[in-house]
Design a protein around this motif. Structure first.
Motif, mmCIF file in Angstrom:
data_model
loop_
_atom_site.group_PDB
_atom_site.id
_atom_site.type_symbol
_atom_site.label_atom_id
_atom_site.label_comp_id
_atom_site.label_asym_id
_atom_site.label_seq_id
_atom_site.Cartn_x
_atom_site.Cartn_y
_atom_site.Cartn_z
ATOM 1 N N ASN A 130 -9.826 2.992 -1.462
ATOM 2 C CA ASN A 130 -10.684 2.205 -2.351
ATOM 3 C C ASN A 130 -10.842 0.744 -1.966
ATOM 4 O OD1 ASN A 130 -11.189 4.433 -4.019
ATOM 5 N ND2 ASN A 130 -9.359 4.042 -5.253
ATOM 6 N N ILE A 131 -10.222 0.301 -0.862
ATOM 7 C CA ILE A 131 -10.379 -1.100 -0.456
ATOM 8 C C ILE A 131 -11.732 -1.291 0.237
ATOM 9 C CG2 ILE A 131 -7.918 -1.558 -0.285
ATOM 10 C CD1 ILE A 131 -8.120 -1.161 2.738
ATOM 11 N N ILE A 163 0.806 -1.224 0.000
ATOM 12 C CA ILE A 163 0.000 0.000 0.000
ATOM 13 C C ILE A 163 0.840 1.275 0.000
ATOM 14 C CG2 ILE A 163 -1.916 -1.167 1.167
ATOM 15 C CD1 ILE A 163 -1.093 0.422 3.732
ATOM 16 N N TYR A 185 0.312 -1.501 -5.040
ATOM 17 C CA TYR A 185 -0.816 -2.021 -5.811
ATOM 18 C C TYR A 185 -1.540 -0.857 -6.485
ATOM 19 C CZ TYR A 185 -4.487 -5.388 -6.968
ATOM 20 O OH TYR A 185 -5.336 -6.226 -7.633
ATOM 21 N N PRO A 195 -7.723 -6.237 -3.239
ATOM 22 C CA PRO A 195 -6.414 -6.616 -3.779
ATOM 23 C C PRO A 195 -5.753 -7.737 -2.989
ATOM 24 C CG PRO A 195 -6.282 -4.529 -2.612
ATOM 25 C CD PRO A 195 -7.717 -4.918 -2.621
ATOM 26 N N LEU A 199 -5.268 2.076 -5.644
ATOM 27 C CA LEU A 199 -5.749 2.066 -4.260
ATOM 28 C C LEU A 199 -6.325 3.399 -3.826
ATOM 29 C CD1 LEU A 199 -2.876 0.070 -2.496
ATOM 30 C CD2 LEU A 199 -5.169 -0.765 -3.104
ATOM 31 N N ASN A 200 -5.821 4.488 -4.398
ATOM 32 C CA ASN A 200 -6.239 5.805 -3.942
ATOM 33 C C ASN A 200 -6.665 6.731 -5.087
ATOM 34 O OD1 ASN A 200 -5.612 5.675 -0.979
ATOM 35 N ND2 ASN A 200 -3.575 5.192 -1.800
ATOM 36 N N PRO A 215 -5.581 2.840 2.303
ATOM 37 C CA PRO A 215 -6.141 3.109 0.972
ATOM 38 C C PRO A 215 -7.640 3.402 1.013
ATOM 39 C CG PRO A 215 -4.691 1.199 0.895
ATOM 40 C CD PRO A 215 -4.868 1.540 2.339
#
Length: 222
Positions: free
Chosen positions: A136-137, A105, A217, A179, A220-221, A134
């Motif tokens: 968006n998880i 992350i 990854y 993810p 994520l943001n 993050p």
């Protein structure tokens, strides 16, 4: 050690040197999880311990500030951060040392503008470091794996020093991303160029340093 959201590390602040050891996942923090030691407690205490997961609640896109007991200047290296989604709401019984549940992350490496490694920034900042969770998880229970990688002795195989710390989180809000893809052990090799590395080179060369574990990854943001 009492059960806690931050899993214990070695009492002597010792490091992990074997990338294939199961201790590379969470230091010694996986050695004494509640499902492995229920026989030490009366039934009522066991029930309480297993029914009340110990998690720190944080919203996606918020920052977790970590604080180390100490960190010596000159233990040069990157700071790497990973997360893994726990299979149930109770992360306190999840080791994360099988399969590939981890994803990177955040990472900080050598700063060419200042000529300083993030490990020295941590040492001069009251031993603190901020980790962005993050945005968006998916919401849920996670293990945060926060790691200092000391490279001051990493010019030979086995010389790198890994200091992973695992924190049990309850992430609220968030998005739809789930993810994964990395494993500990498994993500690192002893001859990885980011692990077998001579840190005592020019600033220009250190700027080119690539840490282990791959890229953060994507998405994520964003």
């Amino acid at each position: 050690q009492p059960l806690r959201a931050v899993r214990p590390t070695k009492p002597d602040s010792g490091f992990i040197s074997d990338v294939n050891s199961t201790d590379i996942t969470c230091s010694i923090g996986n050695a004494d999880l509640p499902d492995a030691r229920t026989s030490l407690y009366p039934p009522a205490i066991v029930l309480m311990r297993l029914q009340e997961p110990i998690l720190l609640t944080v919203a996606a896109s918020e920052t977790v500030t970590t604080m180390w007991n100490s960190w010596p200047m000159g233990h040069y290296g990157p700071i790497l951060n990973y997360m893994a989604k726990c299979p149930t709401d109770d992360c306190s019984v999840y080791k994360g040392d099988e399969g590939s549940p981890w994803f990177k992350i955040q990472q900080d490496t050598f700063d060419n503008e200042t000529g300083i490694w993030p490990s020295d920034v941590l040492a001069s900042s009251n031993y603190t470091y901020d980790v962005l969770i993050p945005k968006n998880i998916v919401a849920g229970s996670y293990i945060l794996r926060h790691e200092n990688l000391a490279l001051h002795g990493a010019g030979s195989v086995g010389g790198a020093q890994f200091y992973p710390v695992c924190v049990q989180l309850n992430v609220t809000g968030g998005g739809t991303m789930e993810p994964d893809g990395l494993s500990f052990p498994g993500a690192y090799t002893s001859d990885d160029p980011g692990i077998l590395y001579n840190v005592y080179v020019s600033d220009e060369e250190n700027t080119l340093y690539v840490p282990p574990g791959g890229e953060v990854y994507p998405g994520l943001n964003s």
